[in-house]
Design an enzyme around this catalytic site. Structure first.
Site, short mmCIF file in Angstrom:
data_model
loop_
_atom_site.label_atom_id
_atom_site.label_comp_id
_atom_site.label_asym_id
_atom_site.label_seq_id
_atom_site.Cartn_x
_atom_site.Cartn_y
_atom_site.Cartn_z
CB CYS A 1 -1.61 0.43 8.41
SG CYS A 1 -0.26 1.58 8.28
CD GLU B 1 3.55 -11.29 -2.48
OE1 GLU B 1 4.28 -10.52 -1.82
OE2 GLU B 1 2.96 -12.28 -1.97
CD GLU C 1 8.74 1.20 10.75
OE1 GLU C 1 7.62 0.81 10.39
OE2 GLU C 1 9.75 1.16 10.00
CG ASN D 1 -0.35 -0.18 2.50
OD1 ASN D 1 0.76 -0.72 2.61
ND2 ASN D 1 -1.01 0.26 3.54
N GLY E 1 2.00 -10.92 10.56
CA GLY E 1 2.85 -10.40 11.64
C GLY E 1 3.01 -11.42 12.76
N GLY F 1 2.47 -5.03 7.72
CA GLY F 1 1.49 -5.81 6.97
C GLY F 1 0.35 -6.25 7.85
CD GLU G 1 5.00 0.47 12.79
OE1 GLU G 1 3.84 0.55 13.24
OE2 GLU G 1 5.93 1.19 13.17
CD GLU H 1 -6.25 -3.29 8.63
OE1 GLU H 1 -5.75 -4.42 8.57
OE2 GLU H 1 -5.58 -2.26 8.74
CE LYS I 1 8.20 -10.35 0.76
NZ LYS I 1 7.48 -10.14 -0.49
#
Ligand code: NAI
Ligand code: MG
Length: 492
Positions: free
Chosen positions: A295, A189, A472, A163, A244, A239, A261, A395, A186
């Protein structure tokens, strides 16, 4: 890169297809390729490598070697110069980066441009932090000396969602590199390209080979072996909650540090004494930016009864007036990232409809009105939802706003806190005591008062409860990549 050519389906030039390891692009060991899709048209536009565990091994080895031999020994001021140069190069390449980001994610071009500016800011901000990581001294008795130093954690892995690809990559790589860590990223995809482009720019900025590595591919092929790798010292994961939790379990085997996160279901509390226009703008942006795939989206409007009717009516007419289209046409509202996401969102809304939900606007899958293509979901508002409804509690990760009516400030607070998540919250009121007491009492990592998404890289960000842990951004962000070493000496 020409937007009209891309929209006409011409091949997109200049996209890297390999992994970035030890300072260069290399093909994947397995040789398997995957397609990345343009959500605005629903077609594949480029291929990239689906990595393997052996690609991961090479990347970790290269990061370890660079950590031992160069990066941790590079003077902080030199690290700062390289990160500053990276910020300049991101700005110099902003147009291309934003086009690739918008195309790969689907988000409107101006949002992608904002993300790229944010990525440059992250490198600039953490460049300034490199040479300010200073420890403490401890007041021991006479004859002793106690002090602490910050050491880089080592090799850090960064698992990136689809996102906010370039923002999430930048906000986690920049502090890791500032602290003296070497990294393996990473990307998701669904959106592999801007992380590879960023790695190339970092290399051009003078980052020594092996310090930043990027392996593309799926979570199973690349993410899982990276997290389980015994020579990775820390994993920063952004994610879903379920992935997670799997990351945390897998990291436990080697007692690898984790920063998580995860998702959110963040409330926007609008009290009757708010600045009305500002609140209206804020609520719209909080849920419809990036088609709600954020998120920290403000996905639950908690509104005081006294202004409910007028506010919700205005919100619905503003929502209906939003332009919808392909991200590269820079509409106000773009597609969602994948058919899977589309299915997930419509599942939530369809189930709510069956329960008798009051869908005030939206509520259906749609396409780009110009081309009839793409993966779109209408911006949706659901009126007067019960606090325990699935739509309020889960969510959705899409453009669906629920409305909850509060009788007074206390009721609003109780609705706001009735969630298993605790990422962020917004408060709109002109009463300073209500604003600050709510900011104190809402269980979330970050509170926005009178402007949702206020603040930037300077402000620590991260969740409580199921939204994860660790912070973060801000100076907290760089400390996440440091270990404190305490030294106590007898010196008499
Ligand atoms: P995900 O959490 O599975 O994917 C995020 C990243 O983790 C991707 O890079 C993926 O390849 C990687 N990954 C997947 N499995 C892994 C594993 N076993 N080990 C290591 N890495 C792994 O999320 P997904 O499936 O793309 O989306 C599903 C839902 O997750 C969304 O509908 C949304 O609700 C939520 N989500 C939340 C995000 C956030 O920012 N908090 C971002 C993306 C998704
Ligand atoms: Mg894509």
């Amino acid at each position: 890169m020409n937007i009209e050519d891309i929209l006409a389906g011409k091949p997109v030039e200049g996209l890297p297809t390999g992994h970035f390891v030890n300072g260069r692009l290399i093909p994947s060991n397995g040789g398997e390729m995957m397609e990345s899709f343009d959500p605005g048209r629903g077609v594949a536009f480029a291929e990239f490598s689906n990595g393997t565990a052996s690609d991961v091994d090479e990347a970790v080895e290269s990061a370890r070697a660079a950590f031992q031999t160069t990066w941790r020994k590079t003077p902080a001021a030199e690290r700062a110069q390289i990160l500053n140069k990276a910020a300049q190069l991101i700005r110099a390449n902003a147009e291309q980066l934003a086009i690739v980001e918008s195309l790969d994610c689907g988000k409107p071009l101006n949002e992608a441009q904002g993300d790229v500016r944010g990525a440059a800011r992250a490198f600039e901000y953490y460049a300034g932090a490199c040479d300010k990581l200073q420890g403490d001294t401890f007041p021991l008795p006479d004859g002793y000396l106690g002090y602490s130093t910050y050491e880089p954690v080592g090799v850090t892995a960064h698992i990136i969602p689809w996102n906010f690809p370039i923002s999430t990559t930048a906000r986690s790589l920049a502090p890791a590199l500032a602290a003296g860590c070497t990294v393996v990223a990473k990307p998701a995809e669904q959106t592999p390209f801007t992380a590879l482009l960023l790695a190339q720019l970092l290399s051009e900025a003078g980052l020594p080979q092996g310090v930043c590595n990027v392996i593309t591919g799926t979570g199973a092929n690349v993410g899982a072996p990276l997290v389980a790798h015994p020579d990775v010292d820390q994993v920063t994961f952004t994610g879903s909650v379920v992935t997670g939790q799997n990351v945390m379990r897998s990291a436990a085997d080697n007692v690898t540090r984790v920063v998580l996160e995860l998702g959110g279901k963040s409330p926007v509390v609008v009290l009757k004494d708010c600045n009305y226009e500002r609140a209206l703008d804020g609520v719209l942006g909080a849920i419809f930016e990036n088609a709600g795939q954020v998120c920290s989206a403000g996905s639950r409007l908690v509104i005081e009864r006294a202004i409910h009717d007028r506010f919700v009516e205005d919100l619905c007419s503003r929502t209906k007036a939003m332009s919808i289209g392909h991200g590269l046409r820079d509409p106000q509202f773009g597609p969602v990232n994948s058919p899977l996401q589309l299915e997930k969102i419509s599942g939530f809304v369809d189930r709510a409809r069956e329960r008798g939900a009051d869908i005030l606007t939206g509520g259906a899958v749609t396409t780009d009105p110009e081309t009839g293509q793409g993966w779109f979901y209408e911006p949706t508002i659901v009126g007067d939802c019960a606090r325990d409804d699935e739509l309020v509690q889960e969510e959705i990760f899409g453009p669906v706003l629920t409305v909850q009516i509060a009788d007074d400030v206390e009721h609003a607070l109780s609705l706001a806190n009735d969630s298993k998540y605790g990422l962020v919250a917004g408060i709109y009121t002109q009463d300073v005591s209500n604003a600050l007491s709510m900011a104190r009492d809402i269980d979330a990592g970050q509170i926005f008062i009178n402007e949702y998404f206020a603040g930037g890289i300077e402000v620590p960000f991260g969740g409580n409860k199921l939204s994860g842990f660790g912070r973060e951004k801000g100076l907290e962000g760089v400390k996440s990549y440091c270990k404190i070493k305490s030294v106590a000496a007898r010196i008499d």
